[in-house]
Design a protein around this motif. Structure first.
Motif, PDB file in Angstrom:
ATOM      1  N   TYR A   1       1.255  -1.096  -0.244  1.00 41.01           N
ATOM      2  CA  TYR A   1       0.115   0.210  -0.070  1.00 41.01           C
ATOM      3  C   TYR A   1       0.625   1.650   0.217  1.00 41.01           C
ATOM      4  CZ  TYR A   1      -3.571   3.515   0.858  1.00 41.01           C
ATOM      5  OH  TYR A   1      -4.640   4.487   1.294  1.00 41.01           O
ATOM      6  N   PRO A   2       0.566   2.554  -0.844  1.00 42.60           N
ATOM      7  CA  PRO A   2      -0.587   2.609  -1.750  1.00 42.60           C
ATOM      8  C   PRO A   2      -0.407   1.653  -3.332  1.00 42.60           C
ATOM      9  CG  PRO A   2       0.383   4.710  -1.523  1.00 42.60           C
ATOM     10  CD  PRO A   2       0.826   3.080  -0.878  1.00 42.60           C
ATOM     11  N   SER A   3       0.662   1.569  -3.664  1.00 48.66           N
ATOM     12  CA  SER A   3       0.970   0.682  -4.191  1.00 48.66           C
ATOM     13  C   SER A   3       0.774  -0.935  -4.859  1.00 48.66           C
ATOM     14  CB  SER A   3       2.686   1.138  -4.404  1.00 48.66           C
ATOM     15  OG  SER A   3       2.496   2.211  -4.530  1.00 48.66           O
ATOM     16  N   ALA A   4      -0.290  -1.055  -4.024  1.00 47.86           N
ATOM     17  CA  ALA A   4      -0.723  -3.018  -4.156  1.00 47.86           C
ATOM     18  C   ALA A   4      -0.406  -3.896  -5.245  1.00 47.86           C
ATOM     19  CB  ALA A   4      -1.913  -2.589  -2.701  1.00 47.86           C
ATOM     20  N   GLY A   5      -0.323  -4.811  -4.641  1.00 47.53           N
ATOM     21  CA  GLY A   5       0.021  -5.619  -5.362  1.00 47.53           C
ATOM     22  C   GLY A   5      -0.370  -6.715  -4.836  1.00 47.53           C
ATOM     23  N   SER A   6      -0.344  -8.027  -4.178  1.00 46.67           N
ATOM     24  CA  SER A   6      -0.696  -8.699  -3.429  1.00 46.67           C
ATOM     25  C   SER A   6       0.092 -10.021  -3.147  1.00 46.67           C
ATOM     26  CB  SER A   6      -1.737  -9.147  -3.463  1.00 46.67           C
ATOM     27  OG  SER A   6      -2.786 -10.559  -2.357  1.00 46.67           O
ATOM     28  N   SER A   7       0.576 -10.805  -2.114  1.00 44.15           N
ATOM     29  CA  SER A   7       1.271 -11.394  -1.821  1.00 44.15           C
ATOM     30  C   SER A   7      -0.059 -13.025  -1.209  1.00 44.15           C
ATOM     31  CB  SER A   7       2.114 -11.684  -0.431  1.00 44.15           C
ATOM     32  OG  SER A   7       2.809 -12.166  -0.433  1.00 44.15           O
ATOM     33  N   ALA A   8       0.973 -14.297  -1.310  1.00 49.36           N
ATOM     34  CA  ALA A   8       0.548 -15.694  -1.107  1.00 49.36           C
ATOM     35  C   ALA A   8       2.093 -16.623  -0.483  1.00 49.36           C
ATOM     36  CB  ALA A   8      -0.548 -15.987  -1.622  1.00 49.36           C
TER      37      ALA A   8
ATOM     38  N   VAL B   1       5.075 -15.804  -3.555  1.00 49.78           N
ATOM     39  CA  VAL B   1       4.227 -15.110  -4.339  1.00 49.78           C
ATOM     40  C   VAL B   1       3.794 -13.610  -4.506  1.00 49.78           C
ATOM     41  CG1 VAL B   1       3.216 -15.362  -6.813  1.00 49.78           C
ATOM     42  CG2 VAL B   1       4.001 -17.405  -5.448  1.00 49.78           C
ATOM     43  N   ILE B   2       4.541 -13.124  -4.699  1.00 50.66           N
ATOM     44  CA  ILE B   2       4.062 -11.536  -4.763  1.00 50.66           C
ATOM     45  C   ILE B   2       3.670 -11.225  -6.691  1.00 50.66           C
ATOM     46  CG2 ILE B   2       4.596  -9.227  -4.665  1.00 50.66           C
ATOM     47  CD1 ILE B   2       6.252 -10.519  -1.835  1.00 50.66           C
ATOM     48  N   CYS B   3       2.408 -10.575  -6.914  1.00 46.45           N
ATOM     49  CA  CYS B   3       1.826 -10.367  -7.919  1.00 46.45           C
ATOM     50  C   CYS B   3       1.613  -8.639  -8.218  1.00 46.45           C
ATOM     51  CB  CYS B   3       1.104 -11.191  -8.328  1.00 46.45           C
ATOM     52  SG  CYS B   3       1.708 -13.311  -8.517  1.00 46.45           S
ATOM     53  N   GLY B   4       2.190  -7.881  -9.115  1.00 48.69           N
ATOM     54  CA  GLY B   4       1.352  -6.633  -9.319  1.00 48.69           C
ATOM     55  C   GLY B   4       1.571  -5.927  -8.602  1.00 48.69           C
TER      56      GLY B   4
ATOM     57  N   ARG C   1       8.175 -14.487  -7.483  1.00 46.41           N
ATOM     58  CA  ARG C   1       8.473 -15.953  -7.169  1.00 46.41           C
ATOM     59  C   ARG C   1       9.688 -16.384  -5.801  1.00 46.41           C
ATOM     60  NH1 ARG C   1       5.759 -22.063  -8.496  1.00 46.41           N
ATOM     61  NH2 ARG C   1       6.831 -23.014  -8.143  1.00 46.41           N
ATOM     62  N   ILE C   2       9.726 -16.929  -5.032  1.00 46.01           N
ATOM     63  CA  ILE C   2      10.858 -17.300  -3.488  1.00 46.01           C
ATOM     64  C   ILE C   2      10.905 -17.778  -2.949  1.00 46.01           C
ATOM     65  CG2 ILE C   2      10.417 -15.089  -2.198  1.00 46.01           C
ATOM     66  CD1 ILE C   2      13.805 -14.962  -2.905  1.00 46.01           C
ATOM     67  N   THR C   3      11.857 -19.119  -2.703  1.00 47.30           N
ATOM     68  CA  THR C   3      11.651 -19.817  -2.018  1.00 47.30           C
ATOM     69  C   THR C   3      12.312 -19.370  -0.619  1.00 47.30           C
ATOM     70  OG1 THR C   3      12.128 -22.053  -3.532  1.00 47.30           O
ATOM     71  CG2 THR C   3      12.649 -22.337  -1.632  1.00 47.30           C
ATOM     72  N   ALA C   4      11.657 -19.060   0.896  1.00 46.69           N
ATOM     73  CA  ALA C   4      11.935 -18.055   1.436  1.00 46.69           C
ATOM     74  C   ALA C   4      13.144 -19.251   2.345  1.00 46.69           C
ATOM     75  CB  ALA C   4      11.055 -17.276   1.861  1.00 46.69           C
ATOM     76  N   THR C   5      13.052 -20.002   2.553  1.00 47.43           N
ATOM     77  CA  THR C   5      13.398 -21.276   3.343  1.00 47.43           C
ATOM     78  C   THR C   5      15.161 -21.165   3.044  1.00 47.43           C
ATOM     79  OG1 THR C   5      12.503 -22.946   2.795  1.00 47.43           O
ATOM     80  CG2 THR C   5      11.853 -21.930   4.912  1.00 47.43           C
TER      81      THR C   5
END
Length: 532
Positions: free
Chosen positions: A251-258, A272-275, A297-301
């Motif tokens: 925010y305020p340039s928000a994509g989304s993440s899961a 994953v973070i998109c947009g 997309r990143i393998t955070a571990t």
């Protein structure tokens, strides 16, 4: 126009229509007037859905119960307010019941506690330091919001993010002018987190940071275009991830993440973070600056993790990412230009996308059947136990504006992914026997029935119920359990042996939707409480 040109025109038009109709997924209108514009949503373990707006927005389109009004001498719009700004929706009969909330919940945060209570924190004005609770009840009972009087936030939290932790407590991260974290129940005062200040810019792209609890017990925190691995117990940054290309994503340039589904030995977590919006679109109040269409997309571990980049079929800002029971991710809602904020977006993105993590890069995105209702600033998307996705909200205006091209949206819809199509009905399992409560590491059995014979492994997956606001599902999680092959026990019924997650780092304590998934088709979920 001659006859041959007309024939070509009608041929092309009919081809476009068929193509649209053939795209996967279906839409249905559930409620034509929910009474309120929806800024926040959460699905309770009784199957009801809490819808929540801000309180200082003036008259809504739903009255509170007779004799119930809110009195606020500091409210500039309505000092005596008898309108609802929160409602409870029952998806089984599409009924709406007004709820009463006192302090302002504008751009607040939330998370479910282990007992199924929704904890709601912060907001604007008189809500800045507040905690609230909603204790869910059966749909035919009366329950309502409770303002907590014995505890407050140490720092005012506006645009913060909540995440439940392995011990069942909640960490509250960031917010406007709050580059710190704190906990509920309170463990100490606010703890300064310098990272949040380092990624703050002139348009505050560190707000509503993306927070994911990793299976190693640490937090992945992403703000603006950077991320850290955070040891919250010792207030220590363990690792700095490489920056994500493509500009700011919060925010305020928000994509989304899961965070993708946790499975196998639960040692690997992929984010994953998109947009997102172009930097500067918010400052310039530019509604026509194109959004980003890139995903990282990143393998955070992984200690040497790097971002793998992909492009979506559509640029998108203000989209929502919903973890489906299958492990695929639905990307829905949003705009193709502008940024978050009142009167700040344009060109609604009507086409949902399905992100299929198991496919190779370049083949992961599938375009789905478009909706017709613009869902932009302040819209939400939540997975329901029956596998549909509830779509609500969209209010690009400071107050209610029910006319024009992008009005305040009071309709509630449901999007049904392809797995709910009629031609897949014979694959849909039914969970007939299951436990109400499961302890960490325990083995347990479920019994499912399937119209057709089972082919291959039937998955049993646990999906959390997140608090959804501003393009991010706080606390969203899907855990694929270790299961044995389904054993037929007659009459189309199968017994499956499952093993619960080993601890709260994999799945924090609380209520989960348990889905049996047969060949990509999920059952209606049953609520299971996971506990130590």
């Amino acid at each position: 126009m001659d006859s041959s040109t007309w024939l070509l025109f009608f041929f092309l038009a009919s081809t476009i229509t068929v193509t649209r109709a053939d795209l996967p997924g279906t839409w249905e209108l559930l409620v034509s007037n929910a009474g309120i514009a929806t800024m926040h949503t959460a699905v309770t373990h009784h199957g009801t859905v809490i819808l929540l707006d801000r309180t200082n927005i003036g008259p809504s389109r739903k009255m509170l119960r007779k004799g119930h009004c809110r009195y606020d001498p500091n409210d500039k719009v309505l000092k005596r307010d008898c309108y609802a700004h929160s409602v409870l929706f029952n998806p089984t009969n599409n009924q709406i019941r007004p709820l009463m909330i006192l302090t302002d919940t504008w751009c607040s945060s939330g998370q479910f506690l282990p007992d199924g209570t929704l904890l709601q924190s912060g907001g604007d004005l008189d809500g800045l330091n507040k905690f609230r609770k909603f204790v869910p009840c059966e749909p035919d009972k009366l329950c309502d919001w409770q303002e907590l009087q014995d505890v407050e936030l140490d720092s005012g939290r506006w645009y913060a993010t909540n995440q439940i932790l392995p011990d069942g407590s909640v960490i509250i991260v960031g917010g406007r002018a709050a580059n710190s974290v704190e906990f509920y129940p309170p463990k100490m005062g606010s703890v300064h987190l310098p990272f949040l200040g380092e990624v703050e810019d002139t348009q505050m792209d560190n707000l509503y940071p993306y927070v994911h609890l990793l299976p190693n017990g640490h937090l992945f925190i992403f703000a603006n275009n950077k991320a850290i691995l955070y040891d919250y117990s010792n207030n220590k940054v363990l690792h700095n991830y490489p920056p994500l290309d493509g500009g700011p994503r919060n925010y305020p340039s928000a994509g989304s993440s899961a965070m993708l589904a946790l499975e196998r030995d639960y040692s690997t977590a992929v984010i994953v973070i998109c947009g997102g919006a172009e930097y500067g679109a918010f400052i310039a109040r530019s509604t026509d600056t194109p959004a980003h269409g890139s995903c990282g997309r990143i393998t955070a571990t992984d200690a040497e993790a790097v971002w793998e980049m992909e492009d979506m079929a559509f640029a998108r800002v203000m989209g929502d990412m919903v973890m489906l029971p299958t492990g695929d991710v639905l990307i829905i809602n949003g705009a193709q230009a502008g940024s978050q904020g009142f009167e700040m977006g344009s060109n609604p993105c009507f086409n949902p996308l399905l992100y299929r993590p198991a496919e190779p890069a370049g083949l992961r995105f599938m375009t789905l059947n478009p909706g017709t209702v613009p869902r932009m600033y302040h819209s939400t998307a939540n997975l329901l136990p029956d596998g549909r996705v509830l779509i609500a909200g969209s209010n690009p205006h400071y107050f209610y504006k029910l006319a024009g091209d992008l009005p305040t949206e009071l309709r509630i819809e449901a999007f049904s992914p392809e797995y709910l199509s009629k031609d897949r009905a014979n694959l849909r399992p039914v969970m007939e026997e299951y436990p109400d409560m499961v302890r960490y590491g325990d083995g347990f059995e479920v019994v499912v029935s399937v119209p057709l014979s089972v082919v291959g492994m039937v998955e049993v997956n646990l999906g959390s119920a997140p608090f959804v606001t501003h393009s991010f599902s706080q606390g969203q999680r899907l855990v694929k359990l270790t299961v044995t092959p389904a054993v037929p026990i007659g009459d189309g019924r199968y017994r499956i042996r499952c093993t619960a997650p080993p601890d709260g780092k994999i799945a924090p304590p609380g209520y989960y939707m348990a889905f049996a998934v047969n060949q990509g088709v999920p059952s209606v979920a049953q609520w299971v409480q996971l506990t130590a």
